[in-house]
Design a protein around this motif. Sequence first.
Motif, PDB file in Angstrom:
ATOM      1  N   GLY A 126       0.906  -1.216  -0.014  1.00 26.74           N
ATOM      2  CA  GLY A 126       0.041   0.046  -0.179  1.00 26.74           C
ATOM      3  C   GLY A 126       0.918   1.306  -0.114  1.00 26.74           C
ATOM      4  N   TYR A 127       0.359   2.376  -0.764  1.00 28.11           N
ATOM      5  CA  TYR A 127       1.130   3.540  -0.670  1.00 28.11           C
ATOM      6  C   TYR A 127       0.304   4.774  -1.185  1.00 28.11           C
ATOM      7  CZ  TYR A 127       1.647   3.583  -5.597  1.00 28.11           C
ATOM      8  OH  TYR A 127       1.552   3.655  -6.730  1.00 28.11           O
ATOM      9  N   ASP A 128       0.507   5.862  -0.504  1.00 26.58           N
ATOM     10  CA  ASP A 128      -0.482   7.071  -0.883  1.00 26.58           C
ATOM     11  C   ASP A 128      -1.864   6.684  -0.928  1.00 26.58           C
ATOM     12  OD1 ASP A 128       1.761   8.521  -1.416  1.00 26.58           O
ATOM     13  OD2 ASP A 128       1.747   8.645  -3.428  1.00 26.58           O
ATOM     14  N   VAL A 172      -4.150  10.879   0.766  1.00 28.65           N
ATOM     15  CA  VAL A 172      -2.747  11.295  -0.067  1.00 28.65           C
ATOM     16  C   VAL A 172      -2.208  12.647   0.652  1.00 28.65           C
ATOM     17  CG1 VAL A 172      -1.696  11.758  -2.053  1.00 28.65           C
ATOM     18  CG2 VAL A 172      -3.499  10.294  -2.252  1.00 28.65           C
ATOM     19  N   CYS A 173      -1.136  12.610   0.970  1.00 22.41           N
ATOM     20  CA  CYS A 173      -0.424  13.803   1.537  1.00 22.41           C
ATOM     21  C   CYS A 173      -0.480  15.020   0.717  1.00 22.41           C
ATOM     22  CB  CYS A 173       1.108  13.665   1.948  1.00 22.41           C
ATOM     23  SG  CYS A 173       1.796  15.290   2.631  1.00 22.41           S
ATOM     24  N   ARG A 174      -1.147  16.100   0.963  1.00 19.89           N
ATOM     25  CA  ARG A 174      -1.344  17.500   0.226  1.00 19.89           C
ATOM     26  C   ARG A 174      -0.249  18.434   0.938  1.00 19.89           C
ATOM     27  NH1 ARG A 174      -6.215  18.143  -2.993  1.00 19.89           N
ATOM     28  NH2 ARG A 174      -5.379  20.297  -3.158  1.00 19.89           N
ATOM     29  N   ARG A 175      -0.181  18.686   2.226  1.00 19.75           N
ATOM     30  CA  ARG A 175       0.725  19.525   2.653  1.00 19.75           C
ATOM     31  C   ARG A 175       1.438  19.158   3.968  1.00 19.75           C
ATOM     32  NH1 ARG A 175      -4.698  20.790   2.876  1.00 19.75           N
ATOM     33  NH2 ARG A 175      -5.038  21.050   0.919  1.00 19.75           N
ATOM     34  N   VAL A 203       3.975  22.024  -0.039  1.00 22.38           N
ATOM     35  CA  VAL A 203       2.766  21.730  -0.671  1.00 22.38           C
ATOM     36  C   VAL A 203       3.049  20.572  -1.792  1.00 22.38           C
ATOM     37  CG1 VAL A 203       0.624  22.534  -2.077  1.00 22.38           C
ATOM     38  CG2 VAL A 203       1.847  23.878  -0.234  1.00 22.38           C
ATOM     39  N   ASN A 204       2.414  19.593  -1.792  1.00 24.98           N
ATOM     40  CA  ASN A 204       2.567  18.629  -3.075  1.00 24.98           C
ATOM     41  C   ASN A 204       2.059  19.001  -4.293  1.00 24.98           C
ATOM     42  OD1 ASN A 204       4.275  16.379  -2.125  1.00 24.98           O
ATOM     43  ND2 ASN A 204       2.630  15.292  -1.178  1.00 24.98           N
ATOM     44  N   LEU A 205       2.553  18.991  -5.452  1.00 23.86           N
ATOM     45  CA  LEU A 205       1.827  19.118  -6.630  1.00 23.86           C
ATOM     46  C   LEU A 205       1.539  17.861  -7.406  1.00 23.86           C
ATOM     47  CD1 LEU A 205       4.232  21.840  -8.050  1.00 23.86           C
ATOM     48  CD2 LEU A 205       2.472  22.130  -6.688  1.00 23.86           C
ATOM     49  N   LEU A 206       0.236  17.691  -7.068  1.00 19.47           N
ATOM     50  CA  LEU A 206      -0.256  16.155  -7.362  1.00 19.47           C
ATOM     51  C   LEU A 206      -1.115  16.205  -8.721  1.00 19.47           C
ATOM     52  CD1 LEU A 206      -2.337  14.971  -4.172  1.00 19.47           C
ATOM     53  CD2 LEU A 206      -0.015  14.587  -4.892  1.00 19.47           C
ATOM     54  N   GLY A 207      -0.740  15.238  -9.580  1.00 14.70           N
ATOM     55  CA  GLY A 207      -1.357  15.202 -11.009  1.00 14.70           C
ATOM     56  C   GLY A 207      -2.859  15.297 -10.933  1.00 14.70           C
ATOM     57  N   TYR A 208      -3.667  16.006 -11.732  1.00 17.32           N
ATOM     58  CA  TYR A 208      -5.260  15.893 -11.600  1.00 17.32           C
ATOM     59  C   TYR A 208      -5.950  15.540 -12.913  1.00 17.32           C
ATOM     60  CZ  TYR A 208      -3.646  20.285 -13.632  1.00 17.32           C
ATOM     61  OH  TYR A 208      -3.206  21.213 -14.226  1.00 17.32           O
ATOM     62  N   GLU A 209      -4.895  15.167 -13.935  1.00 11.31           N
ATOM     63  CA  GLU A 209      -5.454  14.573 -15.274  1.00 11.31           C
ATOM     64  C   GLU A 209      -4.500  13.657 -15.809  1.00 11.31           C
ATOM     65  OE1 GLU A 209      -5.607  18.227 -17.786  1.00 11.31           O
ATOM     66  OE2 GLU A 209      -3.165  18.300 -17.424  1.00 11.31           O
ATOM     67  N   PRO A 255      -3.924  11.252 -12.595  1.00 10.46           N
ATOM     68  CA  PRO A 255      -4.548  11.891 -11.162  1.00 10.46           C
ATOM     69  C   PRO A 255      -4.069  11.437  -9.873  1.00 10.46           C
ATOM     70  CG  PRO A 255      -6.297  11.424 -12.680  1.00 10.46           C
ATOM     71  CD  PRO A 255      -4.909  10.859 -13.463  1.00 10.46           C
ATOM     72  N   GLY A 256      -3.454  12.033  -8.903  1.00  9.04           N
ATOM     73  CA  GLY A 256      -2.948  11.662  -7.657  1.00  9.04           C
ATOM     74  C   GLY A 256      -1.482  11.501  -7.683  1.00  9.04           C
ATOM     75  N   ARG A 257      -0.727  11.513  -8.818  1.00  5.88           N
ATOM     76  CA  ARG A 257       0.597  11.266  -9.002  1.00  5.88           C
ATOM     77  C   ARG A 257       1.325  12.367  -8.390  1.00  5.88           C
ATOM     78  NH1 ARG A 257       4.373   9.379 -14.229  1.00  5.88           N
ATOM     79  NH2 ARG A 257       5.544   8.119 -12.829  1.00  5.88           N
ATOM     80  N   LYS A 258       2.552  12.167  -7.906  1.00  6.89           N
ATOM     81  CA  LYS A 258       3.297  13.195  -7.170  1.00  6.89           C
ATOM     82  C   LYS A 258       4.202  13.942  -8.412  1.00  6.89           C
ATOM     83  CE  LYS A 258       2.793  11.759  -2.412  1.00  6.89           C
ATOM     84  NZ  LYS A 258       3.450  10.869  -1.272  1.00  6.89           N
ATOM     85  N   LEU A 259       3.924  14.915  -8.725  1.00  2.00           N
ATOM     86  CA  LEU A 259       4.895  15.736  -9.886  1.00  2.00           C
ATOM     87  C   LEU A 259       5.928  16.339  -9.590  1.00  2.00           C
ATOM     88  CD1 LEU A 259       1.926  16.303 -12.283  1.00  2.00           C
ATOM     89  CD2 LEU A 259       3.213  13.941 -12.233  1.00  2.00           C
ATOM     90  N   GLY A 260       5.579  16.781  -8.236  1.00  7.61           N
ATOM     91  CA  GLY A 260       6.574  17.811  -7.774  1.00  7.61           C
ATOM     92  C   GLY A 260       6.285  18.305  -6.379  1.00  7.61           C
TER      93      GLY A 260
END
Length: 385
Positions: A146-148, A210-213, A307-313, A344-349
């Motif tokens: 399990g992760y994220d 999922v971690c956002r901040r 702040v995580n920059l998560l994919g949204y598309e 969506p949800g992928r950690k991009l930066g």
Amino acid sequence: MKRVGVIGGGQLAWMMADAAEKLGLELLIQTPSEHDPAVSIVQDVVFAPVDDASATEILAKKCDVITFENEFVNLQALSLLAQQGVCFRPRLEALAPLLDKYHQRCYLRDLGLPVPQFFALDEAENLKSKIEYLGFPAVLKSRRHGYDGQGTFIIQNFATLEQKLTLNQSLFLLEEFVPFERELAIIAARSVEGEIVTYPVVETQQEQQVCRRVIAPAQITPNQVAEIQAIAHTLLNSLEVVGIFGIELFLSADGKILVNEIAPRTHNSGHFSLDACETSQFEQHLRAVCGLPLGNPALQCASAVMVNLLGYENSHSDYQSQRQQIVEIPQAHLHWYGKTESRPGRKLGHVTVLLDNQNKELGSAYTNGVGAAIAHTIESIWYPR
Ligand code: ADP
């Protein structure tokens, strides 16, 4: 120890690059795809999945020490390499009780550390009594991989539980839903000599698991900080860890602390340290696994917000214009992982903004208020309205 082999080539390995250069180390990785973030910054790559131990054998021939940025490895196969003299740091015995979430909970409980109530689901007939004991909502978790938040399900009723358990239910663990007030985390490092340093305790904010901040430091009492540091010391000493571990915790409304999860590696909750601390978690990890003295983990600013920059598309965009707007925020440090594909949800930066607390009288109110405002600004630039 000069040549460090890392199992995994994602952003956690990518973020070791500057530290490796600073310390004069060679970095080599084992990772499946040429598109993985760390491929472009390392001296050599063995292209293979992280659980391919014969690939690790090839990696080990080129390295002095092997470490992990991903723990989804085949420990049994790796232990044959360890017997042949391959140096793993942390050692495989430190990972063994942690890779299965049920075993991990048992290990923490047996050490006397506070954990949520939990059950394995190996006997079907006991399901009803277990859920009656825990009540709803309850939390169902995949024991492995399990992760994220993948593999973590908050279950509201018996029908949903049964539906989720049509698969082999021994693959799951069931635990109480903790109505936490906040989530916290601590990054701790232990050296070859057994010295331990801890980073400031942080508050982590998750959405949909999922971690956002992350806010550093967390606004908690000195006693709570001491309690969390003591948990880190107990765990790292007990496992004789060499390297960085991340520890995620719950803080309840009445001030009680429970351990949620251990990451036996660098962790998202420690990314702020790249810009906010004298020694980042990535440098600290390399220092520990190479047998160097540990560095100073203290914050170099009053506080910081990550702040995580998560994919949204689903996209191949490099998001140039959003990134440009984000770097214009004063004291913002953007880390863009260079992934070629967004999902969506992928950690991009991620972005860390350093805060100099000009207004000391406001103290935690300042950090919370300004931190929240900055996070909101970043997220309104990043996510489409
Ligand atoms: P993962 O390994 O996927 O990160 P975690 O166990 O850390 O899974 O769970 C992800 C998030 O789900 C946590 O940060 C928390 O927000 C929520 N969560 C997990 N376990 C519980 C629990 N027992 N009670 C309440 N929320 C939980």
